[in-house]
Structure formats: structure tokens, C-alpha cells
Design a protein around this motif. Structure first.
Motif, short mmCIF file in Angstrom:
data_model
loop_
_atom_site.label_atom_id
_atom_site.label_comp_id
_atom_site.label_asym_id
_atom_site.label_seq_id
_atom_site.Cartn_x
_atom_site.Cartn_y
_atom_site.Cartn_z
N THR A 96 46.61 11.02 68.26
CA THR A 96 47.56 11.46 69.27
C THR A 96 48.83 11.97 68.63
O THR A 96 49.23 11.50 67.55
CB THR A 96 47.91 10.31 70.24
OG1 THR A 96 48.84 10.79 71.24
CG2 THR A 96 48.55 9.16 69.51
N ALA A 97 49.47 12.94 69.31
CA ALA A 97 50.76 13.45 68.88
C ALA A 97 51.90 12.67 69.52
O ALA A 97 53.06 12.83 69.14
CB ALA A 97 50.88 14.93 69.23
N ASP A 98 51.57 11.80 70.49
CA ASP A 98 52.57 10.96 71.16
C ASP A 98 52.70 9.66 70.37
O ASP A 98 52.13 8.62 70.73
CB ASP A 98 52.15 10.69 72.61
CG ASP A 98 53.22 9.93 73.39
OD1 ASP A 98 54.32 9.70 72.81
OD2 ASP A 98 52.96 9.57 74.55
N CYS A 99 53.44 9.74 69.26
CA CYS A 99 53.52 8.61 68.33
C CYS A 99 54.08 7.36 69.01
O CYS A 99 53.61 6.23 68.73
CB CYS A 99 54.40 8.98 67.15
SG CYS A 99 53.77 10.36 66.16
N ALA A 100 55.08 7.50 69.84
CA ALA A 100 55.72 6.34 70.46
C ALA A 100 54.75 5.55 71.32
O ALA A 100 54.92 4.33 71.51
CB ALA A 100 56.92 6.78 71.29
N SER A 101 53.72 6.20 71.85
CA SER A 101 52.80 5.53 72.76
C SER A 101 51.85 4.57 72.06
O SER A 101 51.22 3.74 72.71
CB SER A 101 51.97 6.57 73.53
OG SER A 101 51.09 7.26 72.64
N VAL A 102 51.73 4.67 70.74
CA VAL A 102 50.79 3.80 70.02
C VAL A 102 51.52 2.75 69.20
O VAL A 102 50.93 2.10 68.33
CB VAL A 102 49.85 4.62 69.12
CG1 VAL A 102 48.94 5.50 69.95
CG2 VAL A 102 50.64 5.43 68.11
#
Length: 282
Positions: free
Chosen positions: A143-149
Motif C-alpha cells: 500500500t501507498a497509504d503508509c500511515a494506515s499500516v
């Protein structure tokens, strides 16, 4: 006897004033003998002079001969004597080979790190054999949504340091499982800051699936953090049976350590492969 003024005059003497012919003859003979001795003496001197010249000539000749018989170490070297028909070979300018390319240069910056990147390139195959242990691979995600992981503080660390993507993979053995999340940044400096700023407040979100139940959401688990080049990687490992992990759970520790080391080696190989390809391409 007198012939007048100016002529021979004999004073009183023997033989009634007549000349002493015997004395005159003896004087003449004495003068003749003296002359002969002078001639003989001159010849001897001349002979000695000639002998001296010859002797010096022999000495001189000997010296010349000695000069021509120099010891071998004083003779001119055969290398200094040009040989007939010898043609000098071609000469080549010295060249210095370029220094080998540094693999770290390729994994330190997104500007040079252009090789394909994904879960399959970092974590190929269905199993991982490392350090004498074999683990099965579970689910993978990107994922490119780093904060979500990331949970809690890790989420903010990834966001403020410019994380561009996170690739996760889970490995398991028996009732132990570990998820590793590889966060990718544009520069080595950003990845290093993310690792150093992470104070283990929060963790990478565990990734269930492909035979692995949900784990490490409400139980005690083990977290690690490290970085190499422009990559920072974080692990979250524990038990899949709902119990809290502890130091007694050797498989959890071994799996987490092996997965960290394997990930490190995979990223290093990535740099080496790109350096080798660039060197081959010239």
C-alpha cells in the motif's frame, strides 16, 4: 832557428831544438783513442735510449691490453648494445580500471534504485528456509497509504518522514507468526530517521490470511525495527492461539530474527544486482 817575426819559433829544447816527433806521434795516438771512446760511448747511450723507448712501449701496450680485458661487471651490458633487426614492440598507455560500483549507491536513493519492487521480489516463494529453520509464507500486501499500516506513534513516524509505500508479508510456524512491514522512502536519511524516531509506541499492523488467523491485535507481541539504505523495516510477532507471547516462546524470537536478517539480505542483493547490471552496461 828563426824565420823572422811571426814564424815558428823554438826555444831551447831537446835534439838541438828539433821537434820531438815521438812525442807528437804519441799525442796524436792519444787523441785518436779518445775520439774512438767518445764514439763508442755515444753508441751505448743511444742504445740505452732506444731500449728505454721499447720498454715504455711494452708497458704502455700492456696497459692498453689490460684496459681491454675488463671484468664482466665493467663490460657494457648486452641490453645496451642494439641488436640488428630488432624492432621495438608496440607501446600502450597505462590505463586505470574504474573503481567497482558501490551497491549501496543504488539502495540509498530512489534516483538510482529503479529495479522492480514488490512483495514477490522481496519475499519470493511459498516458504522461507533460513538459519536451519523453515517457515511458511502467509499473506502479503502492498500500500501507498503508509500511515494506515502503522498503529499509534509508528503511523505518524512513517507519514512525517515521507514514506512512499509499505510492503508487508507474514510468515508462520506452528502457533507462532510474524508480520514484517518494509517502509520505502526516497532517501537513506529519511529511512534512518524513521527507524530512530520509532520508540515502539505502536507497531506495524499484523497481516492475517492464507492460513494464519488474526494475531497481535489485543495480545502482547514482540516488535523490532531496523533500516538499510532507503528502507526501514518493522516486525510484529506473537502467538496465533490468543495467548500473550513471552521470552519463553523461542519460535517467535527465532522467526522474527530470521525474517529481519533475510529482509536485510534481500535489500542488499537488490543493490548488488543493480550495481552489476550497471557495470555490465558500461
Amino acid at each position: 832557428m828563426s824565420f823572422g817575426q811571426g814564424g815558428p819559433q823554438w826555444g831551447p829544447g831537446d835534439n838541438g831544438g828539433a821537434p820531438d816527433w815521438a812525442a807528437l806521434a804519441e799525442a796524436s795516438e792519444a787523441r785518436a783513442r779518445k775520439k774512438r771512446w767518445m764514439m763508442i760511448g755515444g753508441a751505448v747511450v743511444a742504445t740505452l735510449a732506444v731500449g728505454s723507448v721499447v720498454a715504455w712501449g711494452i708497458v704502455s701496450a700492456n696497459k692498453d691490453s689490460e684496459a681491454g680485458n675488463k671484468p664482466a661487471d665493467q663490460l657494457p651490458s648486452t641490453a645496451d648494445i642494439p641488436s640488428e633487426g630488432r624492432t621495438p614492440g608496440p607501446s600502450f598507455a597505462e590505463t586505470t580500471p574504474p573503481p567497482p560500483l558501490d551497491p549501496n549507491d543504488f539502495i540509498d536513493s530512489a534516483a538510482k534504485d529503479k529495479a522492480p519492487l514488490g512483495a514477490d521480489t522481496l519475499f519470493p516463494g511459498r516458504t522461507l528456509t533460513f538459519g536451519g529453520n523453515t517457515y511458511k509464507k502467509g499473506a502479503t500486501a502492498r500500500t501507498a497509504d503508509c500511515a494506515s499500516v502503522g498503529t499509534k506513534g509508528l503511523s505518524g513516524v512513517l507519514r512525517k518522514n515521507g514514506c512512499t509505500q509499505v510492503i508487508r508479508a507474514t510468515y508462520y510456524k506452528d502457533s507462532s507468526a510474524v508480520t514484517i512491514g518494509v517502509a520505502v522512502f526516497d532517501t537513506k536519511a529519511a529511512a534512518t530517521r524513521a527507524k530512530e524516531q520509532y520508540d515502539f509506541d505502536g507497531a506495524v499492523v499484523s497481516l492475517p490470511g492464507s492460513g494464519v488467523p488474526t494475531f497481535c491485535r489485543t495480545t502482547v507481541c514482540r516488535q523490532t525495527a531496523n533500516s538499510v539504505g532507503r528502507y526501514a523495516y518493522f516486525t510484529n510477532g506473537g502467538l496465533t492461539n490468543g495467548r500473550d507471547a513471552s521470552k519463553k516462546d523461542a519460535t517467535v524470537f527465532a522467526l522474527g530474527d530470521d525474517l529481519q536478517e533475510f529482509t536485510f539480505q534481500q535489500i542488499k542483493r537488490r543493490g548488488e544486482a543493480q550495481a552489476s547490471a550497471a557495470a555490465t552496461a558500461g
